[in-house]
Enzyme design. Structure first.
Site, PDB file in Angstrom:
ATOM      1  N   SER A 182       0.795  -1.223   0.000  1.00  0.00           N
ATOM      2  CA  SER A 182       0.000   0.000   0.000  1.00  0.00           C
ATOM      3  C   SER A 182       0.828   1.275   0.000  1.00  0.00           C
ATOM      4  O   SER A 182       0.399   2.282  -0.536  1.00  0.00           O
ATOM      5  CB  SER A 182      -0.952  -0.004   1.194  1.00  0.00           C
ATOM      6  OG  SER A 182      -0.250  -0.214   2.405  1.00  0.00           O
ATOM      7  N   HIS A 210      -4.810  -3.284  -3.097  1.00  0.00           N
ATOM      8  CA  HIS A 210      -4.419  -2.274  -4.095  1.00  0.00           C
ATOM      9  C   HIS A 210      -4.179  -2.861  -5.480  1.00  0.00           C
ATOM     10  O   HIS A 210      -3.868  -2.128  -6.410  1.00  0.00           O
ATOM     11  CB  HIS A 210      -3.165  -1.530  -3.633  1.00  0.00           C
ATOM     12  CG  HIS A 210      -3.401  -0.737  -2.397  1.00  0.00           C
ATOM     13  ND1 HIS A 210      -3.918   0.530  -2.414  1.00  0.00           N
ATOM     14  CD2 HIS A 210      -3.249  -1.054  -1.088  1.00  0.00           C
ATOM     15  CE1 HIS A 210      -4.048   0.980  -1.184  1.00  0.00           C
ATOM     16  NE2 HIS A 210      -3.648   0.034  -0.353  1.00  0.00           N
ATOM     17  N   LYS A 242     -11.460   0.819  -2.649  1.00  0.00           N
ATOM     18  CA  LYS A 242     -10.338   1.407  -3.375  1.00  0.00           C
ATOM     19  C   LYS A 242     -10.671   1.428  -4.869  1.00  0.00           C
ATOM     20  O   LYS A 242     -11.424   2.272  -5.297  1.00  0.00           O
ATOM     21  CB  LYS A 242      -9.063   0.668  -3.000  1.00  0.00           C
ATOM     22  CG  LYS A 242      -8.711   1.055  -1.552  1.00  0.00           C
ATOM     23  CD  LYS A 242      -7.635   0.276  -0.887  1.00  0.00           C
ATOM     24  CE  LYS A 242      -7.460   0.844   0.521  1.00  0.00           C
ATOM     25  NZ  LYS A 242      -6.838  -0.068   1.451  1.00  0.00           N
TER      26      LYS A 242
HETATM   27  C1  LIG Z   1      -6.889  -0.201   2.851  1.00  0.00           C
HETATM   28  C2  LIG Z   1      -6.307  -1.513   3.170  1.00  0.00           C
HETATM   29  C3  LIG Z   1      -6.941  -2.379   4.048  1.00  0.00           C
HETATM   30  C4  LIG Z   1      -8.152  -1.971   4.831  1.00  0.00           C
HETATM   31  O1  LIG Z   1      -9.293  -1.947   4.041  1.00  0.00           O
HETATM   32  P1  LIG Z   1     -10.527  -1.066   4.519  1.00  0.00           P
HETATM   33  O2  LIG Z   1     -11.665  -1.602   3.763  1.00  0.00           O
HETATM   34  O3  LIG Z   1     -10.183   0.336   4.160  1.00  0.00           O
HETATM   35  O4  LIG Z   1     -10.638  -1.266   6.003  1.00  0.00           O
HETATM   36  C5  LIG Z   1      -6.419  -3.638   4.210  1.00  0.00           C
HETATM   37  N1  LIG Z   1      -5.290  -4.011   3.590  1.00  0.00           N
HETATM   38  C6  LIG Z   1      -4.628  -3.180   2.767  1.00  0.00           C
HETATM   39  C7  LIG Z   1      -3.382  -3.656   2.099  1.00  0.00           C
HETATM   40  C8  LIG Z   1      -5.109  -1.905   2.549  1.00  0.00           C
HETATM   41  O5  LIG Z   1      -4.442  -1.069   1.764  1.00  0.00           O
END
Ligand SMILES: *Cc1c(COP(=O)(O)O)cnc(C)c1O
Length: 396
Positions: A182, A210, A242
């Site tokens: 991330s 991602h 995302k």
């Molecule tokens: C954003 C993210 C999460 C968390 O996801 P949410 O739905 O925002 O709680 C988990 N793992 C990774 C690698 C992330 O980037």
């Protein structure tokens, strides 16, 4: 921490340039994108979101959400195992499973909760979990919550992971990693990790929050890029907030895995189901992502454009082929100064500091999306060049 006045603690955080502040963002959803935002009265171009496909502000998602809300109401009313599991949830799970070529997908309210649930269901006391050093905080917290012995291997070092899997007195039962990382935008060596996990009968958990929707020939993510199957990676975590521009998360795997998590994952069992309108928006996002392959291609092409221009301008870069492009600056202070200067010039780029990244690896995290324009990317690089040259200690 003992009960004590909190103000001195906050002042200490401020002195270290580690204070975290929220900024209220107004966007222009009527334009169908979240790229231009107003933050505290200033109009800025957002290069910090995870809205890679430009779907968060897409009118079709908002319409799907509103339509569903008018039919099923705003709230689910209960957890999935009581009376909160609705038709939109069931349909979204089926579509996600089909999209990713897995038997089943199980919805969680957030990615954070999915990782807590998965890690603590698959590992327990007397066992051991092994994670990449730069794994997302939610995988780490899930590993700690599991009560298993907790170990980390050097970032993306599959040989070290293999050694640590093999030599322990307590063999690891779970090997976990991000797919696309991330904060660095680089990609885990998934083929080697899959082989290592398989040879030791460990579960490989890949959180590709991602990568899914963005990377791979059909948006299947880092696994698809590496040509890995469901047998290679039995537990795949993804999110809907995302690339898919909505909210929520899922675990994709075998039917038995989904049923096992329904029995054992406490963050699934003891929490209210995601609102159905959110699931409806995510379904629409899946349809659009599938139809508009140009969104994926565009986000990646803009990332390459950014890299080429930055390299020419002498702007430092990380090793990333994804829309996440870190600009390493080496200290929290430099990262904060650069963030402020960019903001003054009309760009919303966020400084990433410890503890999100190790000390000394502070950076700006630039993200490119399908909704950006070429001239916006070029202007960002030009501004970055000036900002970095003007940082204290930049020698010039
Ligand atoms: C954003 C993210 C999460 C968390 O996801 P949410 O739905 O925002 O709680 C988990 N793992 C990774 C690698 C992330 O980037």
């Amino acid at each position: 921490m003992q009960r004590q006045p909190l103000e001195p603690v906050l002042e200490q955080i401020e002195r270290q340039s580690l204070y975290r502040r929220r900024h209220t963002v107004e966007s222009f959803p009527q334009r169908g994108s979240h790229v231009e935002v107003i933050v505290e009265g200033r109009r800025l171009i957002d290069f910090s979101s995870n809205d890679y496909l430009g779907l968060a502000g897409h009118p079709a998602l908002a319409e799907a959400m509103a339509g569903c809300a008018s039919r099923c109401g705003a709230g689910s009313g209960a957890s999935h195992l009581i009376s909160g599991h609705g038709a939109e949830h069931a349909a979204l799970e089926e579509e996600l499973a089909a999209h990713l070529g897995r038997e089943r997908a199980l919805l969680f309210s957030t990615g954070y909760m999915a990782n807590l649930g998965v890690m603590s269901a698959l590992a327990g006391r007397g066992e051991s979990v092994l994670l990449d050093r730069l794994s997302h905080a939610s995988l780490i917290d899930g590993g700690l919550l599991s009560g298993a012995r907790f170990r980390r291997y050097p970032h993306c070092d599959a040989a070290a992971a293999r050694r640590m899997l093999a030599d322990s007195a307590q063999p690891a039962t779970v090997l976990a990693t991000d797919g696309v990382f991330s904060m660095d935008g680089d990609i885990a060596p998934l083929a080697q990790l899959a082989q290592a996990a398989r040879s030791r009968d460990a579960w490989l958990v890949v959180d590709d929050a991602h990568g899914i929707g963005v990377m791979g020939p059909t948006g299947g993510g880092a696994l698809e890029m590496a040509g890995l199957s469901a047998e290679d990676v039995p537990v795949l975590v993804g999110t809907l907030g995302k690339a898919f521009g909505a909210f929520g998360a899922f675990v994709a795997g075998s039917a038995a895995l989904a049923e096992f998590l329904v029995q054992k994952a406490r963050s699934y069992i003891y929490s209210t189901a995601l609102p159905q309108p959110v699931a409806a928006a995510a379904r629409e996002a899946l349809r659009i992502a599938h139809r508009d392959s140009w969104r994926r291609e565009r986000a990646l092409a803009l990332a390459m454009r950014f890299r080429e221009a930055a390299a020419q301008a002498g702007v430092p870069l990380g090793e990333s082929v994804t829309p996440i492009q870190p600009v390493p600056l080496g200290s929290a202070r430099a990262a904060m100064l650069a963030q402020q200067a960019l903001r003054g010039a009309g760009f919303w780029v966020v400084a990433i500091r410890s503890p999100t990244v190790p000390e000394g690896q502070e950076r700006l995290r630039v993200t490119l999306t399908a909704a950006h324009r070429e001239d916006q990317v070029d202007a960002l690089v030009e501004t970055l060049r000036g900002v970095i040259a003007g940082l204290p200690g930049a020698g010039g």
